[in-house]
Design a protein around this motif. Structure first.
Motif, PDB file in Angstrom:
ATOM      1  N   VAL A 161       0.941  -1.164   0.273  1.00  0.00           N
ATOM      2  CA  VAL A 161      -0.086   0.071   0.076  1.00  0.00           C
ATOM      3  C   VAL A 161       0.859   1.240   0.204  1.00  0.00           C
ATOM      4  N   LYS A 162       2.155   1.014   0.104  1.00  0.00           N
ATOM      5  CA  LYS A 162       3.044   2.328   0.084  1.00  0.00           C
ATOM      6  C   LYS A 162       2.959   2.936  -1.238  1.00  0.00           C
ATOM      7  N   GLY A 163       2.660   4.289  -1.097  1.00  0.00           N
ATOM      8  CA  GLY A 163       2.492   5.062  -2.360  1.00  0.00           C
ATOM      9  C   GLY A 163       1.042   4.948  -2.958  1.00  0.00           C
ATOM     10  N   MET A 164       0.074   4.310  -2.325  1.00  0.00           N
ATOM     11  CA  MET A 164      -1.245   4.186  -2.621  1.00  0.00           C
ATOM     12  C   MET A 164      -2.019   5.426  -1.823  1.00  0.00           C
ATOM     13  N   THR A 165      -3.226   6.098  -2.422  1.00  0.00           N
ATOM     14  CA  THR A 165      -3.958   6.790  -1.817  1.00  0.00           C
ATOM     15  C   THR A 165      -4.825   6.032  -1.076  1.00  0.00           C
ATOM     16  N   LEU A 166      -5.390   6.833  -0.085  1.00  0.00           N
ATOM     17  CA  LEU A 166      -6.404   6.136   0.946  1.00  0.00           C
ATOM     18  C   LEU A 166      -7.580   5.572   0.037  1.00  0.00           C
ATOM     19  N   ASN A 167      -7.782   6.248  -1.103  1.00  0.00           N
ATOM     20  CA  ASN A 167      -9.216   5.884  -1.990  1.00  0.00           C
ATOM     21  C   ASN A 167      -9.021   4.711  -2.738  1.00  0.00           C
ATOM     22  N   ASP A 168      -7.558   4.592  -3.158  1.00  0.00           N
ATOM     23  CA  ASP A 168      -7.301   3.257  -3.891  1.00  0.00           C
ATOM     24  C   ASP A 168      -7.334   2.249  -2.990  1.00  0.00           C
ATOM     25  N   ALA A 169      -6.649   2.464  -1.813  1.00  0.00           N
ATOM     26  CA  ALA A 169      -6.659   1.286  -0.800  1.00  0.00           C
ATOM     27  C   ALA A 169      -8.251   0.628  -0.392  1.00  0.00           C
ATOM     28  N   VAL A 170      -8.850   1.798  -0.038  1.00  0.00           N
ATOM     29  CA  VAL A 170     -10.209   1.327   0.066  1.00  0.00           C
ATOM     30  C   VAL A 170     -10.977   0.632  -1.025  1.00  0.00           C
TER      31      VAL A 170
END
Length: 230
Positions: free
Chosen positions: A145-154
């Motif tokens: 998840v390093k480098g992901m936005t919170l929305n992408d992770a969700v």
């Protein structure tokens, strides 16, 4: 003759009104610029970096992606609760506020580049799997998840019910990260809870704001009053 003078006067009044409006708007713009002066040097540096990426990066990058990521970085750098929502992300937010979606049942934020568990929602896959507030989700399936936005992770954690997902968890006090496998479910979020602690004292908890949170709050308070004065 009088008609021509009257017409000329009206034209002159119109011109003067236009000039005054223009001067007024110009004055307002100047006042706003004085209050919030543009950081010219920083904007020049931004333009130079933008140009360098466009001309020298190893592969072509769309202008929209660069600008969107720049805006996102500007907001996420302020605090863990600020984020830029594009059209897709806003739709995801609307799904979350409807009180029902397919997912894991976990409230999350972003900290130090990783997804941080704020709270698992009771009686959901995340709650049953033993996730705790303060846990860091460092991988979703095989993707960091390093480098992901919170929305992408969700987005990655949500999905169709009865599908599985692996999360790699970093927990304070544990010697190394560990994996948990969860099965997505329909998450029905009860945003308002209440109970009567003792006669005259009631407890109400609002866990998140949804479309019907206001009316549900009223119902819970009315329910408490039915048990007697508070």
């Amino acid at each position: 003759m009088m008609t021509r003078i009257r017409q000329a006067s009206l034209v002159l009044v119109g011109v003067l009104a236009g000039v005054l409006l223009s001067l007024n708007f110009s004055a307002v713009a100047q006042r706003e610029a004085a209050r919030f002066p543009l950081p010219v040097d920083e904007l020049r540096a931004f333009a130079e970096v933008f140009g360098a990426i466009k001309s020298s990066y190893v592969e072509p990058v769309e202008d929209k992606k660069l600008i969107t990521e720049a805006i996102s970085g500007m907001l996420t750098g302020l605090d863990p609760h600020s984020a830029y929502l594009d059209q897709d992300a806003f739709r995801e937010l609307q799904v979350g506020t409807q009180g029902q979606f397919g997912g894991l049942g976990i409230e999350v934020g972003m900290e130090e580049g990783f997804v941080k568990v704020v709270s698992p929602i009771e009686d959901t896959p995340a709650f049953r799997a033993g996730l705790k507030p303060g846990d860091f989700i460092i991988k979703i399936d095989d993707t960091s998840v390093k480098g992901m936005t919170l929305n992408d992770a969700v987005k990655r954690m949500r999905g169709k019910p009865k599908t599985t997902i692996r999360l790699t968890i970093l927990r304070k006090g544990e010697p190394k990260p560990f994996e948990v496998t969860l099965t997505r479910d329909i998450i029905r979020v009860q945003s308002v809870k209440s109970k009567l602690i003792e006669p005259g004292y009631g407890w109400v908890r609002v866990s998140q704001f949804q479309e019907h949170t206001g009316e549900n709050l009223v119902k819970h308070v009315e329910g408490l009053y039915k048990n007697g004065p508070l």
